[in-house]
Design an enzyme around this catalytic site. Sequence first.
Site, PDB file in Angstrom:
ATOM      1  N   ALA A 119      -5.215  -9.617 -11.528  1.00  0.00           N
ATOM      2  CA  ALA A 119      -4.028  -9.187 -10.771  1.00  0.00           C
ATOM      3  C   ALA A 119      -3.740  -7.694 -10.889  1.00  0.00           C
ATOM      4  CB  ALA A 119      -2.815 -10.001 -11.219  1.00  0.00           C
ATOM      5  N   ARG A 169      -6.712   3.409  -1.593  1.00  0.00           N
ATOM      6  CA  ARG A 169      -5.900   3.856  -0.454  1.00  0.00           C
ATOM      7  C   ARG A 169      -5.391   5.280  -0.627  1.00  0.00           C
ATOM      8  NH1 ARG A 169      -4.289  -1.872  -0.384  1.00  0.00           N
ATOM      9  NH2 ARG A 169      -2.863  -1.471  -2.117  1.00  0.00           N
ATOM     10  N   SER A 196      -9.841 -11.193  -8.938  1.00  0.00           N
ATOM     11  CA  SER A 196      -8.687 -11.316  -8.051  1.00  0.00           C
ATOM     12  C   SER A 196      -8.364 -12.764  -7.661  1.00  0.00           C
ATOM     13  CB  SER A 196      -8.937 -10.481  -6.783  1.00  0.00           C
ATOM     14  OG  SER A 196      -7.749 -10.258  -6.072  1.00  0.00           O
ATOM     15  N   CYS A 240      -1.798 -18.724 -11.507  1.00  0.00           N
ATOM     16  CA  CYS A 240      -0.667 -19.643 -11.430  1.00  0.00           C
ATOM     17  C   CYS A 240      -0.979 -20.873 -10.565  1.00  0.00           C
ATOM     18  CB  CYS A 240       0.560 -18.921 -10.865  1.00  0.00           C
ATOM     19  SG  CYS A 240       1.131 -17.566 -11.907  1.00  0.00           S
ATOM     20  N   ASP A 282      -0.263  -8.365 -17.949  1.00  0.00           N
ATOM     21  CA  ASP A 282       0.067  -9.198 -19.107  1.00  0.00           C
ATOM     22  C   ASP A 282      -0.166  -8.507 -20.438  1.00  0.00           C
ATOM     23  OD1 ASP A 282       0.581 -11.111 -17.219  1.00  0.00           O
ATOM     24  OD2 ASP A 282      -0.837 -12.597 -17.984  1.00  0.00           O
ATOM     25  N   TRP A 291      30.636 -21.914   1.365  1.00  0.00           N
ATOM     26  CA  TRP A 291      30.550 -21.152   0.122  1.00  0.00           C
ATOM     27  C   TRP A 291      29.287 -21.606  -0.598  1.00  0.00           C
ATOM     28  CZ3 TRP A 291      33.402 -17.043  -1.088  1.00  0.00           C
ATOM     29  CH2 TRP A 291      34.652 -16.886  -0.478  1.00  0.00           C
TER      30      TRP A 291
END
Length: 441
Positions: free
Chosen positions: A10, A21, A38, A42, A280, A431
């Site tokens: 990640a 870029r 990549s 999760c 992490d 509400w």
Amino acid sequence: MRYVIIGGVAAGMSAAMEIFRTDSSAEITVLERGEVYSYGQCGLPYVVDGIIPSIDHVIARSVETFREKYKINAKVNTEVTDVDVEQQLVSGIHTETKEPFQVSYDRLLIATGSDPIVPEWEGVQLDGIHTLKTLPDTENIMKDLTDVKQATIVGGGYVGLEMAESFKTLGKEVRLIQRGEQLANIFDTDMAELIHEEASHQGIEVILGESVEGFAGNKRVDTVITDKQSYQTDMVLLAIGIRPNTGFLKETGIHRNKQGAIHVNAYMDTSVKNIYAAGDCATQYHIVKQLDDHIPLGTTSNKQGRIAGANMAGNPLTFKGIVGTSIVKFFDLTLGRAGLTEKEAKQLNLPYKVQTTKANSHAGYYPGRETLHIKILFHKETNQLLGGQVIGQKGVDKRIDVLATALYNQMTVHQLLDLDLAYAPPYNGVWDPVQQMARKV
């Protein structure tokens, strides 16, 4: 400019793409100890139970894509063992050939993530004992499940809860062993009771207040031994936490906390020139605590990676911090939290008040409403919102994101009443439940 990134998941690949870029002349080398880049860690529990039909579905981009389309020198099976900060040199071994390698850098990013904690318990190396962090871990669990009737999970955190559901979905008998007195320690005890009730309702055997001391079996595990008794099992999943993968940095002078997470500033700089860290393996500034923290999540890893890449390439960006937002599905419940729990507020010696409520997930007269259990903490003197926990079947994500946004902006509990939130009977009452609670303060 020679950019070297250690870690290809990640944070590492978010940084690599930002460098690509930003700096058209960049020479980018990524050193990944595994073979896959990549991918979404999760999503792995949902691969195990078949909701996600293939491991390939959690891979965002292939190694070949990074090499061919983005001209990134994407290495695999390269484990870094040392960083020479004076010579600006990274050393390691090719895990398949055992041959050493060295790569020099102008700017280095450490994005090595974290590894599951595996204590040195007796019998921990027996077959049938697993952790879940990587794609190979996932494949090993899936291959091993065929003849399993009883699965034991050690640890009642997010991974433990998600995998309890996965194993149960596959028709296994599931036992959860937790050293403490509640599952999901990131929730307060009163909210955790809802999780215990759901576990019982779903047929999960929950063992609280027992510490695992070892395992027994003839080559393959068949017994879990705790400080109080023994349990028969066909498989064990260790889900007791993770540790930053930073042991190879011991001789570098890079500052780390007690858990091994690398201290970084808002620009993702470490304490050593030209070395950055993200994900992490790094700390994150907690806006509510006003302290560096370590709450490893994929969302944060991607953000920190992007910001590290931008700064490495000369485009100054800052990481604004976290408020500790997370969410998990546990059978029919969704569990969401942001900010501080009561336990954390007490540790920080913050004067706080609590407000709880039960509310409908949408307009009470519209069919299909479910009950939401909501708890907020706010400062006793300033009324600043300090934290929120939401558990229910519908609409938890909507409310926890409202609370997370309010926490990020350091709003008071009364300012929640001024928010212009979406309303239509299938989605909400006039509400919102969060505002209903604020009205009671």
